[in-house]
Design an enzyme around this catalytic site. Structure first.
Site, PDB file in Angstrom:
ATOM      1  N   ASP A 102      32.028  61.334  45.829  1.00  0.00           N
ATOM      2  CA  ASP A 102      31.928  60.214  46.753  1.00  0.00           C
ATOM      3  C   ASP A 102      31.772  60.675  48.198  1.00  0.00           C
ATOM      4  O   ASP A 102      30.952  60.138  48.947  1.00  0.00           O
ATOM      5  CB  ASP A 102      33.166  59.320  46.609  1.00  0.00           C
ATOM      6  CG  ASP A 102      33.099  58.076  47.460  1.00  0.00           C
ATOM      7  OD1 ASP A 102      32.598  57.051  46.964  1.00  0.00           O
ATOM      8  OD2 ASP A 102      33.523  58.119  48.629  1.00  0.00           O
TER       9      ASP A 102
ATOM     10  N   ALA B  42      31.267  54.590  47.165  1.00  0.00           N
ATOM     11  CA  ALA B  42      30.152  54.893  46.274  1.00  0.00           C
ATOM     12  C   ALA B  42      30.612  54.938  44.821  1.00  0.00           C
ATOM     13  O   ALA B  42      29.928  54.438  43.923  1.00  0.00           O
ATOM     14  CB  ALA B  42      29.506  56.219  46.670  1.00  0.00           C
ATOM     15  N   ASP B  43      31.767  55.534  44.574  1.00  0.00           N
ATOM     16  CA  ASP B  43      32.273  55.636  43.204  1.00  0.00           C
ATOM     17  C   ASP B  43      32.536  54.262  42.589  1.00  0.00           C
ATOM     18  O   ASP B  43      32.092  53.967  41.478  1.00  0.00           O
ATOM     19  CB  ASP B  43      33.570  56.448  43.186  1.00  0.00           C
ATOM     20  CG  ASP B  43      33.326  57.948  43.103  1.00  0.00           C
ATOM     21  OD1 ASP B  43      32.268  58.346  42.606  1.00  0.00           O
ATOM     22  OD2 ASP B  43      34.205  58.708  43.530  1.00  0.00           O
ATOM     23  N   PHE B  44      33.285  53.438  43.293  1.00  0.00           N
ATOM     24  CA  PHE B  44      33.663  52.154  42.706  1.00  0.00           C
ATOM     25  C   PHE B  44      32.465  51.214  42.565  1.00  0.00           C
ATOM     26  O   PHE B  44      32.355  50.482  41.575  1.00  0.00           O
ATOM     27  CB  PHE B  44      34.781  51.503  43.517  1.00  0.00           C
ATOM     28  CG  PHE B  44      36.147  52.007  43.135  1.00  0.00           C
ATOM     29  CD1 PHE B  44      36.742  51.625  41.949  1.00  0.00           C
ATOM     30  CD2 PHE B  44      36.819  52.894  43.949  1.00  0.00           C
ATOM     31  CE1 PHE B  44      37.990  52.110  41.572  1.00  0.00           C
ATOM     32  CE2 PHE B  44      38.072  53.381  43.597  1.00  0.00           C
ATOM     33  CZ  PHE B  44      38.653  52.985  42.409  1.00  0.00           C
TER      34      PHE B  44
END
Length: 425
Positions: free
Chosen positions: A138, A168-170
């Site tokens: 991320d 970005a990850d979630f």
């Protein structure tokens, strides 16, 4: 009632955040998600563990799954996957781009066994382009997509990450669940599986769609000149903090960004609150509550004039002084009565028992086989006909090995052999 994805079986080859979060969202909808981990487990199990092999980070992202550890570097481990894949609907995978091929779990190999398979592969930067084979997390996606630079947090001369949450990850986890559901619907109509590609790069850019957009007639030439100047500054060795100051100064005037009292936080007498007024009717309500005058409502208002900039700086100071005169509760009473959107500033740890959160089903209690009772964020959505009903906490490593392999026809002796050989736990 059954969940919307009841009867859908997912094999999840994921670790850390994006892939596990996407799999958990699908498990909440009733999918049977089998998390296939190496015998040493998802690395997130070991990040600040509260028990051996169990961490809050892992538990928070793997609700509703069953664990099957497999050593995929060995053929016997891959053979188990090939046995399971014939009965699977979906694969979710978020290893480095080369890993699926090295482990024999790439799309081409698995779809040859099961042509109806939906295979969702998440990478850091996509499958094409000069960065396609690079690993990434991320923080790197934030860095490469402008998220970090846009945050305006400069410490020791360099930009800092958006640390409150891995954006970005979630967002990629949500994109994973969304695209898998769409592919399942397409398969119902066509009978065909497919490969889905998600990536942190695209998710981070999508979260900045307003800033990313370019209107050719208005922006193209100015953008080109501006970024030529940025590159020249980099090539000249100018420190990042000075480059960022130039970017911010240019960006404010280019995008029409002005100091505003209408969309920000304020210090009150006993805490802080936020107001959000994104239309003129709402702005007029707030300015009336504060008893102030704003020239934006005068004839011939010029948003970008020096007069406006100086006036706005004074207006902000006046508003800040007024908000200090009442408590947060008092301000919320006044603002609610006037129809001004507002809310208190809270820490997330306070919200586990918050009445608003609890009354909307956003807290679930589960029993974890190792750490005991847990409370965590509940499902993101409500569905009237196919309700989301989390019943399982995250699995302990290997908790379901015997149960799963037995269901797929493995005998007790075969399961014992796989354990003896270190293929599984």
């Amino acid at each position: 009632m059954s969940g919307a994805l009841d009867g859908i079986r997912i094999l999840e080859f994921t670790e850390i955040i994006a892939g596990p979060f996407g799999g958990m969202l699908l498990a909440d909808m009733g999918a049977d998600v089998i998390k296939i981990e190496p015998p040493w487990g998802d690395p997130w199990r070991h990040a600040a563990p509260i028990e051996p092999g169990e961490s809050k980070t892992f538990i928070s992202l793997n609700r509703g799954k069953r664990s099957l550890p497999l050593d995929l570097t060995r053929q016997e481990g891959r053979d188990v996957v090939y046995h399971l894949i014939a009965d699977a609907d979906v694969v979710i995978i978020n290893y480095r781009p080369d890993v699926p091929y090295n482990l024999g779990i790439d799309y081409e190999t698995l779809s040859a066994i099961n042509p109806r398979l939906i295979y969702c592969e998440n990478t850091a930067f996509g499958r094409n382009g000069p960065h396609s084979q690079r690993p990434g997390y991320d923080i790197i996606a934030q860095s490469m997509t402008g998220l970090m630079a846009s945050e305006d947090k400069i410490e020791n001369g360099v930009p800092q990450q958006v640390a409150s949450t891995p954006v970005a990850d979630f967002s990629t986890g949500i994109a994973t669940a969304w695209s898998v559901c769409a592919a399942l619907y397409h398969r119902e109509r066509s009978g065909k599986g497919q490969k889905i590609e998600t990536n942190l790069l695209g998710s981070a850019l999508a979260a900045q769609s307003m800033r990313f957009m370019e209107v050719a007639s208005a922006d193209t030439e100015r953008r080109s000149e501006f970024f030529d100047s940025l590159q020249l500054m980099r090539d000249s060795g100018i420190p990042y903090k000075d480059i960022h100051a130039y970017y911010r100064e240019h960006f404010d005037s280019w995008r029409g960004r002005v100091t505003s009292i209408y969309y920000r936080t304020y210090q009150a007498a006993d805490g802080a609150l936020a107001v959000g007024c994104l239309s003129d009717p709402l702005r007029k309500r707030l300015i009336d509550v504060l008893g102030l005058h704003d020239i934006r409502f005068d004839p011939n208002y010029d948003m970008l004039s020096d007069e406006t900039r100086i006036f706005n700086e004074k207006l902000v100071a006046q508003a800040e002084a007024i908000f200090l005169k009442k408590t947060v509760a008092e301000w919320l009473t006044v603002l609610d009565a006037a129809g001004v959107p507002a809310g208190p500033v809270r820490f997330v740890e306070e919200l586990v028992t918050d009445e608003q959160v609890v009354s909307n089903g956003l807290v679930v209690e589960l029993n974890h086989s190792v750490v005991g009772k847990i409370k965590m964020v509940g499902p993101l959505v409500k569905m009237s006909e196919t309700p989301l009903q989390p019943t399982l906490a995250s699995p302990a490593l290997g908790e379901h090995t015997a149960e799963l392999l037995k269901a797929y026809g493995y005998t007790p002796d075969q399961i014992h052999h796989l354990r003896e050989q270190g293929i599984t736990l």
